[in-house]
Design a protein around this motif. Structure first.
Motif, short mmCIF file in Angstrom:
data_model
loop_
_atom_site.label_atom_id
_atom_site.label_comp_id
_atom_site.label_asym_id
_atom_site.label_seq_id
_atom_site.Cartn_x
_atom_site.Cartn_y
_atom_site.Cartn_z
N ALA A 10 0.82 -1.21 0.00
CA ALA A 10 0.00 0.00 0.00
C ALA A 10 0.86 1.26 0.00
CB ALA A 10 -0.93 -0.01 1.20
N ALA A 13 1.71 1.80 -3.43
CA ALA A 13 0.58 2.00 -4.34
C ALA A 13 -0.04 3.38 -4.18
CB ALA A 13 -0.47 0.92 -4.10
N LYS A 14 -0.17 3.86 -2.95
CA LYS A 14 -0.90 5.11 -2.75
C LYS A 14 -0.26 6.31 -3.46
CE LYS A 14 -3.92 3.82 0.95
NZ LYS A 14 -3.92 3.40 2.35
N VAL A 17 -1.21 6.28 -7.05
CA VAL A 17 -2.56 6.77 -7.35
C VAL A 17 -2.52 8.29 -7.56
CG1 VAL A 17 -4.91 7.01 -6.47
CG2 VAL A 17 -3.65 4.89 -6.06
N ASN A 44 -8.18 -5.71 -7.17
CA ASN A 44 -7.42 -4.76 -6.35
C ASN A 44 -8.15 -3.43 -6.13
OD1 ASN A 44 -5.07 -6.42 -5.90
ND2 ASN A 44 -4.67 -6.20 -8.08
N GLY A 45 -9.38 -3.38 -6.62
CA GLY A 45 -10.18 -2.18 -6.38
C GLY A 45 -9.70 -0.98 -7.17
N SER A 48 -12.26 1.47 -8.84
CA SER A 48 -12.97 2.43 -7.98
C SER A 48 -12.15 3.68 -7.68
CB SER A 48 -13.39 1.74 -6.68
OG SER A 48 -12.24 1.41 -5.92
N ILE A 49 -10.88 3.69 -8.03
CA ILE A 49 -10.08 4.88 -7.70
C ILE A 49 -9.49 5.54 -8.94
CG2 ILE A 49 -9.38 4.35 -5.32
CD1 ILE A 49 -6.76 3.22 -6.93
N THR A 222 -0.96 -4.54 -8.10
CA THR A 222 -1.45 -3.17 -8.02
C THR A 222 -0.44 -2.17 -8.56
OG1 THR A 222 -2.65 -3.84 -6.07
CG2 THR A 222 -2.47 -1.49 -6.44
N LEU A 226 -0.90 0.28 -11.83
CA LEU A 226 -0.93 1.74 -11.68
C LEU A 226 0.22 2.38 -12.47
CD1 LEU A 226 -1.80 1.97 -7.90
CD2 LEU A 226 -3.26 2.67 -9.81
#
Lengths: 360, 337
Positions: A10, A13-14, A17, A44-45, A48-49, A222, A226
């Motif tokens: 995470a 990943a963040k 994003v 991995n959702g 939705s982002i 993920t 991305l």
């Protein structure tokens, strides 16, 4: 787990994003060709982002989904033949033909073995000399080398009760057919990771050049996804269309020459019927005459039945990326994972299955 | 006995059946109620409510790392009783044997059933055996039914869940399911894959004794896995459940095997785990108690019940996204690539 956890991290990943949001400066439509990408994006959702302006379209890269109804019917007819046992990859089991599935055939006594590798099918043949084992070959460049290797092993071991019914497909011809469709307006391709590990990143270069497309080869975690989307957005923003490879831990520029040579030894290009897309010239692989002893279509003199595809099913449009599953009148009503009508609902990698399972 | 195999005669009810009962079943399963060999077992009456359940076991392979079909048949039914807060007391044992099954295999299964039943303190009090012709069955099928007593004032049900309650899983996900699937596939992994089969009634008894008011729901996520059980809880309670993907306890070797076979740990069967729904303010205390037990030493809070859309289970992914977690449809099938 090495090469897995770090790409799902995470903390990694963040920030990606945020970078993706910055990179999307104008609207873009990206096609993810590969079914495993479709699933990974949902799982991995990521859908939705996504930043506003970035639209993902699922392409024709789910091998089970593009297996035509006549082929499915022929598979089932083959399974019903006495003395035959068929071996398949798991997700073919529930795929509907026009009159039921291999799962139905199994329930009335047909012998259907789910295997994890075509080599397992060869082993079943060796263990059961009184039966003829047919491996139902479904897949793209990723699975073809394994099937080629199995046929070579069967010849080497002089196995007489094993053959392959090949509906193997290649990625190039359908992509060119799709990209020539004026209705399909896409700016970039999220290029498949596993297929590219065989055919090499260079395979996508003519498409990038001819159709002015951003092309990025991506892995399945993920951070992979991305990162690839960021590069795609940047290429579109700068109109600098080329092939970039973000999956270098598996994909080289040249691809796997040994695997491709083995495929070429066993198979030759042939016209192939794709569910939803119709017959595309030279988009399939048939077994060369030299290996006809291992070609189930020749051995059992199979002619494909003429069939009508399910009424109302929009899998064809969905495979082309022209519609999304919720626009299909059957989606989540008559067509569900428990009772699939179209093939895109059957395979866990199918676009409809992904929408049904993960769609928010 | 190792040379012998099961014949149709062993299910006839005649001499061969009696030999099987005397030489094998009573030898290992012996207890005063079963030893009577009457047509039914007479049980002591309880003071309160009874819990009653039944389950059939057809697992293939019948022996697997961490357990076998016999252990599973004892633990599974005990756990079904425990999931309502009941204290398991009696089990029945129905065997359907395939003609030709060798005695040694049957003896191994019976010994395993006897061991599991003794360790759990829940006797087999009645039983039955049938033999089907070769090819009409697959080695051995087992049915066990169970009776348990419900302690006074205890009500454990998925209907009791409330918004704000926490979801605890008693340990890691998918160990049993992936062990069976990799065995069937002939795949061997680095690191040990082992079924988690174990009885949970001792853990449940501690939870019931310490948190009679705050313990809302118990569910053992067997077939269909945690995803399917949570969907049932959400549907029955009329609430939504929100999971945190990063908090799901999954062994690295289970995750690796899932990646290879294209499976998701959330959908794999567990045979020694329970989902515990508890009041939010007691969740930490419940977790502490669970950590002090061998069954719950890896217990983790994995989610929360909310007033969101009734019956919906979602999971927040590490990247900050979310997705729906649907119940399992059909058998989990391995993917093509």
């Amino acid at each position: 787990m090495k090469h897995l956890d770090e790409f799902r991290d995470a903390s990694l990943a963040k920030p990606l994003v945020a970078k993706l949001e910055k990179a999307v400066t104008k609207p873009l439509r990206v096609m993810e060709i590969c079914g495993s990408h479709t699933m990974a994006i949902f799982r991995n959702g990521i859908r939705s982002i996504l930043p506003e302006g970035l639209q993902l379209i699922s392409g024709p890269g789910c091998p089970v989904c593009v297996t035509s109804a006549p082929h499915m019917d022929a598979f089932i007819a083959m399974a019903d033949m006495p003395g035959i046992r068929v071996a398949i990859f798991g997700d073919l089991f529930r795929v509907p033909g026009t009159k039921g599935s291999l799962s139905n055939a199994s329930s009335r006594g047909a012998k259907v073995d789910v295997v994890y590798s075509p080599m397992d099918a060869l082993q079943i043949a060796k263990n059961n000399p009184s039966e003829h084992v047919v491996f139902l070959g479904v897949g793209f460049e990723t699975t073809t080398p394994g099937i080629a290797a199995t046929i070579l092993a069967a010849k080497n071991d002089n196995v007489k009760n094993f053959s392959v019914f090949s509906t193997q497909k290649t990625m190039g011809p359908p992509m060119k057919a799709l990209l020539s469709d004026p209705d399909l307006k896409i700016d970039g391709l999220l290029c498949p990771g596993h297929v590219s590990s065989i055919i090499g990143a260079k395979f996508w270069e003519p498409l990038a050049a001819d159709y002015k497309l951003a092309c990025v080869v991506a892995g399945f975690e993920t951070a992979d996804l991305l990162n690839a989307l960021i590069l795609l957005a940047r290429q579109v923003a700068t109109e600098d269309f080329k092939v970039e490879n973000t999956y270098t831990r598996a994909v080289s520029y040249e691809g796997n020459a040994r695997a491709m040579k083995m495929v070429d030894e066993i198979f030759e290009p042939a016209d192939m019927n794709w569910r939803g897309l119709g017959v595309i010239p030279n988009s399939g692989l048939k077994i060369r005459e030299k290996y006809a002893d291992f070609d189930a279509e020749v051995k059992f003199d199979i002619t494909l039945p003429e069939v009508d595809e399910a009424k109302g099913c929009m899998c064809g449009q969905i495979l082309k990326g022209l519609n999304i599953p919720p626009e299909c009148p059957l989606f989540a009503k008559r067509c569900t994972p428990a009772n699939p009508i179209g093939p895109c609902m059957v395979s866990s990698e199918g676009t409809c299955a992904a929408y049904h399972k993960y769609g928010l | 006995m190792s040379q012998k195999s099961i014949l149709l005669d062993h299910g006839s009810g005649g001499l061969a059946s009696q030999e099987l009962i005397g030489d094998l079943f009573l030898k290992y399963l012996d207890n005063p109620i079963l030893n009577d060999l009457e047509d039914s077992a007479i049980l002591d009456n309880s003071q309160g409510k009874l819990a009653f359940t039944t389950d059939s076991y057809v697992v293939d392979p019948i022996f697997f790392p961490g357990g076998d079909i016999g252990k599973l048949a004892v633990h599974g039914t005990i756990n079904d009783l425990a999931m309502r807060g009941a204290v398991p007391k009696y089990l029945s044992l129905g065997l359907i044997l395939e003609e030709g099954l060798d005695f040694e295999t049957l003896e191994k299964v019976i010994i395993s059933i006897a061991d599991a039943s003794k360790e759990a303190g829940v006797p087999i009090v009645t039983g039955d055996t049938k033999v089907v012709p070769k090819g009409k069955g697959d080695k051995i099928f087992i049915n066990t039914a169970g009776i348990g007593f419900l302690p006074e004032g205890i009500s454990i049900s998925s209907k009791n869940a409330r918004a704000g309650d926490k979801v605890i899983i008693s340990g890691t996900l998918g160990d049993h399911g992936i062990t069976i699937m990799t065995r069937r596939a002939g795949i061997t992994m680095e690191g040990k894959l082992e079924s988690d089969t174990m009885p949970l009634h001792t853990l449940v008894a501690k939870l019931v004794a310490n948190f009679p008011e705050d313990l809302k729901t118990l569910r053992d996520p067997t077939r269909g896995g945690v995803a399917t059980s949570l969907n049932e809880i959400a549907a029955n309670s009329g609430l939504a459940i929100e999971l945190e993907e990063e908090s799901l306890p999954i062994r690295p070797q289970v995750r690796a095997a899932c990646e290879i076979l294209g499976l998701e740990p959330l959908y794999l069967a567990n045979e020694g785990k329970c989902l515990v729904i508890v009041s939010g303010d007691k969740a930490k205390a419940v977790l502490e108690l669970m950590h002090s037990t061998k069954e719950g030493k890896e217990a983790t809070i994995i989610g929360t019940l909310t007033d969101g859309k009734s019956g919906r289970v979602t999971i927040n992914t590490p990247v900050g996204g979310a997705r729906v977690v649907t119940p399992l449809h059909g058998e989990p099938l391995p993917r093509i690539c």
